[in-house]
Design a protein around this motif. Structure first.
Motif, PDB file in Angstrom:
ATOM      1  N   GLU A   1       0.819  -1.211   0.000  1.00 60.56           N
ATOM      2  CA  GLU A   1       0.000   0.000   0.000  1.00 60.56           C
ATOM      3  C   GLU A   1       0.854   1.263   0.000  1.00 60.56           C
ATOM      4  N   GLY A   2       2.119   1.140   0.334  1.00 57.96           N
ATOM      5  CA  GLY A   2       3.005   2.305   0.342  1.00 57.96           C
ATOM      6  C   GLY A   2       3.674   2.576  -0.990  1.00 57.96           C
ATOM      7  N   VAL A   3       3.321   1.853  -2.044  1.00 59.91           N
ATOM      8  CA  VAL A   3       3.998   1.974  -3.323  1.00 59.91           C
ATOM      9  C   VAL A   3       3.750   3.345  -3.958  1.00 59.91           C
ATOM     10  N   GLY A   4       4.733   3.833  -4.716  1.00 58.89           N
ATOM     11  CA  GLY A   4       4.571   5.045  -5.500  1.00 58.89           C
ATOM     12  C   GLY A   4       4.843   6.327  -4.737  1.00 58.89           C
ATOM     13  N   GLY A   5       4.746   7.457  -5.442  1.00 52.80           N
ATOM     14  CA  GLY A   5       5.012   8.755  -4.848  1.00 52.80           C
ATOM     15  C   GLY A   5       6.444   8.850  -4.350  1.00 52.80           C
ATOM     16  N   ASP A   6       6.630   9.451  -3.180  1.00 53.59           N
ATOM     17  CA  ASP A   6       7.975   9.574  -2.616  1.00 53.59           C
ATOM     18  C   ASP A   6       8.548   8.225  -2.204  1.00 53.59           C
ATOM     19  N   ASN A   7       7.699   7.235  -1.995  1.00 51.63           N
ATOM     20  CA  ASN A   7       8.176   5.909  -1.612  1.00 51.63           C
ATOM     21  C   ASN A   7       8.806   5.170  -2.783  1.00 51.63           C
ATOM     22  N   GLY A   8       8.497   5.576  -4.002  1.00 51.01           N
ATOM     23  CA  GLY A   8       9.065   4.929  -5.175  1.00 51.01           C
ATOM     24  C   GLY A   8       8.380   3.609  -5.506  1.00 51.01           C
TER      25      GLY A   8
ATOM     26  N   ARG B   1       0.971   9.269   2.212  1.00 51.00           N
ATOM     27  CA  ARG B   1       2.175   8.444   2.123  1.00 51.00           C
ATOM     28  C   ARG B   1       1.919   6.981   2.474  1.00 51.00           C
ATOM     29  N   GLN B   2       0.867   6.693   3.274  1.00 52.92           N
ATOM     30  CA  GLN B   2       0.645   5.335   3.772  1.00 52.92           C
ATOM     31  C   GLN B   2      -0.661   4.707   3.301  1.00 52.92           C
ATOM     32  N   ARG B   3      -1.686   5.493   3.020  1.00 52.90           N
ATOM     33  CA  ARG B   3      -3.001   4.948   2.714  1.00 52.90           C
ATOM     34  C   ARG B   3      -3.428   5.314   1.291  1.00 52.90           C
ATOM     35  N   LEU B   4      -4.150   4.374   0.660  1.00 52.54           N
ATOM     36  CA  LEU B   4      -4.701   4.603  -0.672  1.00 52.54           C
ATOM     37  C   LEU B   4      -6.213   4.479  -0.628  1.00 52.54           C
ATOM     38  N   ARG B   5      -6.858   5.072  -1.637  1.00 52.49           N
ATOM     39  CA  ARG B   5      -8.303   4.967  -1.763  1.00 52.49           C
ATOM     40  C   ARG B   5      -8.655   4.637  -3.215  1.00 52.49           C
ATOM     41  N   ILE B   6      -9.748   3.920  -3.399  1.00 52.55           N
ATOM     42  CA  ILE B   6     -10.213   3.606  -4.756  1.00 52.55           C
ATOM     43  C   ILE B   6     -10.517   4.899  -5.510  1.00 52.55           C
ATOM     44  N   GLY B   7     -10.032   4.974  -6.737  1.00 46.65           N
ATOM     45  CA  GLY B   7     -10.311   6.113  -7.602  1.00 46.65           C
ATOM     46  C   GLY B   7      -9.268   7.207  -7.585  1.00 46.65           C
ATOM     47  N   GLU B   8      -8.336   7.177  -6.613  1.00 45.21           N
ATOM     48  CA  GLU B   8      -7.371   8.271  -6.562  1.00 45.21           C
ATOM     49  C   GLU B   8      -6.185   8.012  -7.482  1.00 45.21           C
ATOM     50  N   ALA B   9      -5.508   9.105  -7.861  1.00 49.16           N
ATOM     51  CA  ALA B   9      -4.339   9.018  -8.727  1.00 49.16           C
ATOM     52  C   ALA B   9      -3.129   8.571  -7.931  1.00 49.16           C
ATOM     53  N   LEU B  10      -2.264   7.802  -8.597  1.00 46.02           N
ATOM     54  CA  LEU B  10      -1.020   7.337  -7.992  1.00 46.02           C
ATOM     55  C   LEU B  10       0.033   7.366  -9.090  1.00 46.02           C
TER      56      LEU B  10
END
Length: 490
Positions: A354-361, A391-400
């Protein structure tokens, strides 16, 4: 009422059985091997009887207590398909008559215009229809032209020819008129045929609302599939025999199936009557060609779509095939799959996923991801600039980054849909499965549905990097779960 479905492991039978169940009928399926139906999602709701239409004795238990029997099998793909279907039809008719079956329903092919010499395929279909109509059991023969639906051999030929050839040198039959019909409407007619009055025993033409040439169908398929307009150049000396080999070369449809189908296309296939409509209680309009193609391609979100993919609503047509569909159907799909055992609980593995992407790479080869992001922005795409909201949580429909979160099952599954500029559609799926209390399994799958030749070329160009990027990603996600302090980007 009990219905017997033969050909339940085939394209139409595998879709008709659940429709009959929904209509409230008891369904029995005949198969040479019960194991072939084991993975059907509706298998636990039907009675499965083993038997072979080529063996009359084996059919007796299958027909016992049956009210309506569906003959949906054919032997296309065999060199002796005409004789095999003849024997099967005679055994089927005799068993139905002996068991006191009240109705036979057969899905056949169109009748060639008077004076035409029918192809072996259509000749065999007509012979089977005649055998069943002469059985002494009231019989409804539904004469269908090209069926539009993912998994239908005729549709798959159309799909592959149009998607793989931007310019086509075609035989004369591409100008012949055809009245294609959506598989959804075929199923509706088949269910209706079970309730026909006992005095009705005849053939019925069925077809959709559009009358098109094969060339028209290729052009309209290209438009619906967002392909560039296709150039079509008819070539008069192109014989059916040569056409079949050409189809076999360009598409994965086996030659043994393509040959009889192509030979049948030299005949026009237009409904001469629509008498069956008088018996249909559901007055939903027939689907036009374009809408039928959209459904077949998974472009319409509809729980009732007749599709090759078993989880189309979630994957937008990019999931697993139905067990009843041929291996070569459903269009081209490229898949990169990775699996790793992780010596950490599934909860720890999920936190890394769930931490994938963004600043986490993206846990592997940061330079490759950065370069791909720059290239996407050069052609007007979003690149990696969108990052992530949290940085830690994702939601359905959001951009990543260049992805969109399409499906999220907390603790178990993350599915991302690509929004970068690519000639096709792409998804990335990551999942965590418990393996005891202190271990888990990481599964990773990248799926790409190419659009046209550019899509196939694109996949070929990136395949060499997948071994580095995707294997490194799987390895580092597993390591990150096993050691939270370990650096998660290679």
């Amino acid at each position: 009422m009990r219905c017997l479905v033969t050909g339940a492991t085939g394209y139409i039978g595998g879709r008709l059985a659940p429709r009959l169940i929904e209509a409230g009928y008891a369904v029995r399926c005949l198969s040479r091997s019960a194991g072939r139906l084991r993975d059907m999602p509706w298998a636990h709701r039907v009675e499965i009887v083993e038997g072979d239409l080529g063996d009359a004795v084996s059919l007796v238990p299958a027909f016992e207590g049956v009210d309506v029997a569906y003959f949906l099998m054919h032997s296309l793909g065999r060199a002796d398909f005409e004789s095999a279907d003849r024997v099967a039809a005679r055994n089927f008719a005799a068993a139905a008559r002996a068991a006191g079956v009240r109705r036979i329903v057969y899905l056949g092919g169109p009748e060639p215009p008077p004076g035409d010499r029918p192809s072996p395929h259509l000749r065999s279909r007509a012979e089977v229809a005649r055998i069943l109509l002469e059985s002494g059991v009231p019989t409804a023969v539904l004469r269908a032209p090209v069926i539009i639906g993912s998994g239908s051999a005729s549709f798959e030929m159309l799909r592959y020819l149009t998607e793989r050839l931007p310019v086509m040198v075609t035989p004369r039959w591409v100008s012949n008129r055809i009245q294609p019909i959506a598989v959804r409407d075929v199923l509706r007619y088949l269910v209706t045929a079970a309730t026909l009055p006992p005095e009705v025993s005849r053939g019925f033409d069925i077809g959709g609302p559009d009358v098109l040439s094969y060339a028209d169908m290729m052009r309209r398929y290209a438009r619906v599939a967002d392909l560039r307009p296709r150039g079509i150049v008819p070539l008069r000396p192109f014989s059916p025999w040569l056409s079949a080999h050409w189809v076999g070369l360009i598409t994965p449809v086996p030659n043994a199936i393509a040959r009889p189908l192509v030979a049948s296309l030299v005949h026009e296939a237009i409904a001469k009557e629509h008498d069956l409509d008088a018996y249909v209680h559901d007055r939903t309009p027939l689907l036009g060609f374009d809408e039928a193609v959209r459904l077949a391609l998974g472009r319409v979100r509809d729980a009732n779509v007749e599709t090759r993919w078993s989880t189309a609503a979630a994957w937008d047509a990019a999931a697993e095939p139905l067990p009843s569909d041929p291996d070569w159907s459903g269009g081209s799909m490229y898949v990169d799959e990775r699996c790793r055992e992780v010596s950490a609980p599934a909860a720890d593995l999920w936190r890394v996923i769930e931490g994938v992407g963004g600043d986490n790479g993206w846990y592997s080869f940061p330079l490759a991801w950065a370069v791909r992001g720059w290239l996407d922005r050069l052609v007007g795409g979003v690149g990696l600039r969108r990052g992530r909201r949290d940085r830690q949580r994702l939601r359905i429909g959001e951009a990543l980054d260049w992805w969109r979160v399409e499906e999220l099952v907390p603790g178990k599954l993350l599915r991302l849909r690509a929004e970068m500029r690519v000639p096709g559609r792409a998804w990335l799926e990551m999942s965590a499965e418990p393996d005891g209390d202190r271990a888990s399994v990481y599964r990773q799958r990248a799926v790409f549905l190419p659009r046209g030749l550019a899509g196939h070329a694109y996949w070929a160009s990136v395949v060499p990097f997948h071994g580095i990027v995707f294997s490194g990603m799987a390895r580092n996600i597993a390591r990150g779960a096993e050691s939270p302090t370990e650096r998660r980007r290679a």
